[in-house]
Write an enzyme that holds these catalytic residues in place. Structure first.
Site, PDB file in Angstrom:
ATOM      1  N   LYS A  52       0.843  -1.200   0.000  1.00 52.17           N
ATOM      2  CA  LYS A  52       0.000   0.000   0.000  1.00 52.17           C
ATOM      3  C   LYS A  52       0.882   1.255   0.000  1.00 52.17           C
ATOM      4  O   LYS A  52       0.606   2.218  -0.710  1.00 52.17           O
ATOM      5  CB  LYS A  52      -0.930  -0.004   1.223  1.00 52.17           C
ATOM      6  N   GLN A  96      -4.355  -1.071   9.716  1.00 52.33           N
ATOM      7  CA  GLN A  96      -4.270  -2.416   9.134  1.00 52.33           C
ATOM      8  C   GLN A  96      -4.849  -3.448  10.099  1.00 52.33           C
ATOM      9  O   GLN A  96      -4.459  -3.530  11.255  1.00 52.33           O
ATOM     10  CB  GLN A  96      -2.793  -2.743   8.803  1.00 52.33           C
ATOM     11  N   ASP A 119     -10.768   3.589   4.331  1.00 57.05           N
ATOM     12  CA  ASP A 119     -11.098   2.163   4.189  1.00 57.05           C
ATOM     13  C   ASP A 119     -12.616   1.941   4.181  1.00 57.05           C
ATOM     14  O   ASP A 119     -13.086   0.861   3.831  1.00 57.05           O
ATOM     15  CB  ASP A 119     -10.489   1.357   5.350  1.00 57.05           C
TER      16      ASP A 119
END
Ligand code: NDP
Length: 286
Positions: A52, A96, A119
């Site tokens: 990422k 994460q 997200d």
């Protein structure tokens, strides 16, 4: 049979984002910023986070890495998130998952400012998506919808079967597919492990979305001729990465299919970048 090229599509999206970012940076504006929080030393998470961060750099997004030990307290993690919420250089915050045992991921996700929740996991954004209001949709379902849009594959008026009901993939995908509008309007069936006759449900599908995490589980006899399969599953097997569809047995029956790897996977990261750039544009009023 059309092999839906997620890798190529994601590369095009990244180029579009890069052009848009570069244009503004050349005019002296600050670049978009994504804070990336990784707690603990899970090997798979480390790889995802590295990928990422590299993808961010490629399009001109500055990433702010925060590596924390697995022993970090919930309070300290939430304090970090609050500080990032208040940091003007940060347009998006990525936490994460999964978090190490002992940390409450729901509480941490809820601490993220919904406007920086690139997200799309914050309850506010989940609610906004369900209501059809602007906000961030989770990256994997958003990537699936973008892939369909760019390939001109409309689910409107079709029967869509989604297999898997997780909060990050199957459930939000079922919402996006069934929403009113040009790229929605599907009649959606959402299947899971308590669905009595999965094969029969799958055989009814004009569009079959697989998000089970069960390698090669969907075989040719479970697929309607001419169906479109979007295979979201990523399974590590002895022979390499495979999807939830048994590619060899379904490929001659379908009109189109996403390969694994190279299908939905690259689209997920592209949508994370897109959400970050979108947040930046809105915060900078561009
Ligand atoms: P989860 O394990 O959270 O959810 C799996 C879902 O599949 C559950 O709803 C489960 O049902 C259902 N399921 C499992 N086995 C069966 C079965 N035999 N029949 C019917 N339903 C079944 O997984 P995720 O949603 O997080 O991920 C799904 C897959 O997608 C994984 O392979 C993952 O690696 C991949 N993935 C890919 C991404 C990408 O970028 N392409 C991003 C995220 C995930 P129940 O709820 O009843 O347990």
């Amino acid at each position: 049979m059309i092999l839906i090229d997620g890798k190529g599509t994601a590369a095009s999206i990244r180029m579009e984002l890069k052009d848009s970012v570069e244009g503004h940076v050349l005019l002296g504006r600050r670049a978009p910023g994504l804070a990336v929080i990784l707690v603990g030393d899970d090997a798979a998470s480390q790889v995802y986070v590295r990928n990422k961060e590299k993808a961010c750099a490629d399009v001109g997004i500055v990433s702010f890495p925060h590596r924390l030990p697995a022993t970090v307290s919930q309070a300290d993690l939430v304090t970090l998130i609050r500080n990032l919420n208040a940091d003007d250089a940060v347009d998006g915050i990525l936490l994460q998952l999964p978090l190490p045992a002992g940390l409450n991921s729901h509480a941490c996700l809820e601490a993220i400012d919904p406007q920086k929740d690139v997200d799309g996991f914050h309850p506010v954004n989940v609610g906004r998506m369900s209501l059809g209001l602007p906000g961030f949709a989770p990256c994997t379902p958003a990537g699936v919808m973008e892939l369909l849009r760019r390939y001109g594959l409309s689910v409107a008026g079709k029967k869509a079967v989604v297999v898997g009901r997780s909060n990050i993939v199957g459930k939000p995908l079922s919402v996006l597919l069934s929403r009113p509008g040009e790229m929605g309007n599907a009649t959606v069936v959402l299947c899971h492990s308590a669905t009595p006759n999965l094969a029969e449900e799958c055989r009814q599908a004009d569009f079959l979305f697989l998000a089970m995490g069960r390698p090669c589980c969907i075989t040719g006899d479970m697929v309607k001729p001419g169906a479109v399969i979007v295979d979201i599953g990523i399974n590590r097997t002895e022979t390499g990465l495979t999807g939830d569809a048994d590619f060899a047995s379904v490929k001659d029956k379908v009109a189109a299919i996403t390969p694994v790897p190279g299908g939905v996977g690259p689209m997920t990261i592209a949508m994370l970048l897109k959400n970050t750039v979108q947040s930046w544009q809105s915060r900078m009023q561009l």
